[in-house]
Design a protein around this motif. Sequence first.
Motif, mmCIF file in Angstrom:
data_model
loop_
_atom_site.group_PDB
_atom_site.id
_atom_site.type_symbol
_atom_site.label_atom_id
_atom_site.label_comp_id
_atom_site.label_asym_id
_atom_site.label_seq_id
_atom_site.Cartn_x
_atom_site.Cartn_y
_atom_site.Cartn_z
ATOM 1 N N ASP A 86 0.809 -1.219 0.000
ATOM 2 C CA ASP A 86 0.000 0.000 0.000
ATOM 3 C C ASP A 86 0.843 1.270 0.000
ATOM 4 O OD1 ASP A 86 -2.397 -1.336 -0.068
ATOM 5 O OD2 ASP A 86 -2.590 -1.436 2.117
ATOM 6 N N GLY A 87 2.143 1.154 -0.238
ATOM 7 C CA GLY A 87 2.987 2.328 -0.173
ATOM 8 C C GLY A 87 2.948 2.923 1.227
ATOM 9 N N HIS A 88 2.728 4.233 1.293
ATOM 10 C CA HIS A 88 2.529 4.878 2.585
ATOM 11 C C HIS A 88 1.061 4.860 3.003
ATOM 12 C CE1 HIS A 88 6.571 6.205 3.381
ATOM 13 N NE2 HIS A 88 6.668 6.846 2.230
ATOM 14 N N GLY A 89 0.232 4.174 2.219
ATOM 15 C CA GLY A 89 -1.166 3.990 2.604
ATOM 16 C C GLY A 89 -2.032 5.191 2.276
ATOM 17 N N ARG A 91 -5.860 6.977 1.251
ATOM 18 C CA ARG A 91 -6.789 6.746 0.135
ATOM 19 C C ARG A 91 -6.099 6.793 -1.221
ATOM 20 N NH1 ARG A 91 -7.846 11.714 2.397
ATOM 21 N NH2 ARG A 91 -7.569 13.537 1.036
ATOM 22 N N LYS A 93 -2.969 5.671 -1.651
ATOM 23 C CA LYS A 93 -1.897 4.664 -1.643
ATOM 24 C C LYS A 93 -0.577 5.335 -2.058
ATOM 25 C CE LYS A 93 -4.992 1.505 -0.821
ATOM 26 N NZ LYS A 93 -5.294 1.168 0.570
ATOM 27 N N TYR A 94 -0.233 6.348 -1.301
ATOM 28 C CA TYR A 94 0.893 7.215 -1.652
ATOM 29 C C TYR A 94 2.180 6.419 -1.846
ATOM 30 C CZ TYR A 94 4.025 11.282 -1.274
ATOM 31 O OH TYR A 94 4.975 12.257 -1.494
ATOM 32 N N LYS A 96 2.716 3.892 -3.738
ATOM 33 C CA LYS A 96 2.558 2.447 -3.962
ATOM 34 C C LYS A 96 3.357 2.016 -5.191
ATOM 35 C CE LYS A 96 -0.994 -0.931 -5.336
ATOM 36 N NZ LYS A 96 -0.721 -1.990 -4.346
ATOM 37 N N ASP A 303 -3.935 13.703 2.456
ATOM 38 C CA ASP A 303 -4.204 12.315 2.795
ATOM 39 C C ASP A 303 -3.526 12.063 4.144
ATOM 40 O OD1 ASP A 303 -4.341 9.549 3.051
ATOM 41 O OD2 ASP A 303 -4.203 9.219 0.899
ATOM 42 N N ALA A 306 -1.548 8.803 4.864
ATOM 43 C CA ALA A 306 -0.285 8.718 4.134
ATOM 44 C C ALA A 306 0.759 9.645 4.750
ATOM 45 C CB ALA A 306 -0.504 9.066 2.662
#
Length: 390
Positions: A86-89, A91, A93-94, A96, A303, A306
């Motif tokens: 999910d990358g940094h997560g 919405r 998915k920063y 990713k 976000d 993120a």
Amino acid sequence: MNAVAPVLPSTAPDLAAQDGLTALQRAMRQPLMMGLFLPIQNGGWTPSDAPRGTDWSFDYNARLVVRAEEMGFDLAFGLAQWLGADGHGGRIKYRKNTIDPLLVTSGVAALTRNIILISTVHVLYGWHPLQLAKMAATLDHMSRGRWGLNLVTGFRPNEVGMFGLAPIPHDERYIMAEEFTEIMEALWQQDTDLNWEGKYWRLKDAYASPKPVNGRPIMVNASASDVGLAYAAKHSDLIFITSPGGADIDAAVETLPPHTKRIKDLAAAEGREVCTIINPHVICRDTEAEVQQIVQAILDGEDAEAVDTMVGSQKTSDAQSWRGHQRQQRIIGGNVHVFGTPEQVVEQFVKLKAAGCDGVQINFFDYEPDMAYFAARVLPLMKQAGLRID
């Protein structure tokens, strides 16, 4: 499915054929070097869903590099990052999706003629110096002496775990980087087989060909610790620095002079000269009100998950850069915020130069239109201010 427009090669003249200088020599002649910090990860530098066209794809970034060269930028640079599914997560998915900077620079080498292409490599994540020495020299030939290695050791615990490695203490990582670099330099310079019995690596009858175009590739580092700066002063040509005072421009120009002086003094003690390059996020429009509208849109689109994950991962590391940056500043991105009208942006660049910065490695929010505006409105004023020469 829509067809992707082809990336056309740069129309810039071959400057080496005109002036006989290496790309690094040409860049160092500029009063203020200009670099482009590529958005090779989704979300770029801004964990916000404010609307923009910035994209992580190779084609998009290749177009940016070609345009940057045509604008006269001296270098383009991409980070390397290792994140989970999910990358940094959040919405969005920063980050990713993150493409590899080593491959990106090799891909754009054939599209460009003058611009320095710098790749980040985590050399302690399974690399062997013989392997990287050969790849680096090959890329140096592919780019005709324009390739640079941003050598980093890695510091985030999650990255180390991804490679199944045990954490290495901070200072020891730079002792390892020192040996790694010394081996590569020996392989680049030595015309006979190399035998090496080091603390961390061994080589028997090792040889790397071809030899780099100008003796060695351009060497880059981005450390802020005592041991990291000592390494950079000894081995690097360019040092990516961070503001001790955070992203606020006034705090940055107040705290940077002793930091940049220390770096120059360390290099001078080694009988060397290094150039310091800082990373500003530029938001520039005709009026301050328009700039503030963009800033507010970015903040409104934050976000939060993120941002918190990204800031949290920094805090769990032992890296010493970015320590003075506030959470809200990280939403916008960039190590220093350079916001304002074209005249105000140039004034802030002048202040950064006076604070000891030899160059700026710029990132934008919406790259293609922002770069077009920068070319039309800011670059002419930079030349008038003596920051750029043709």
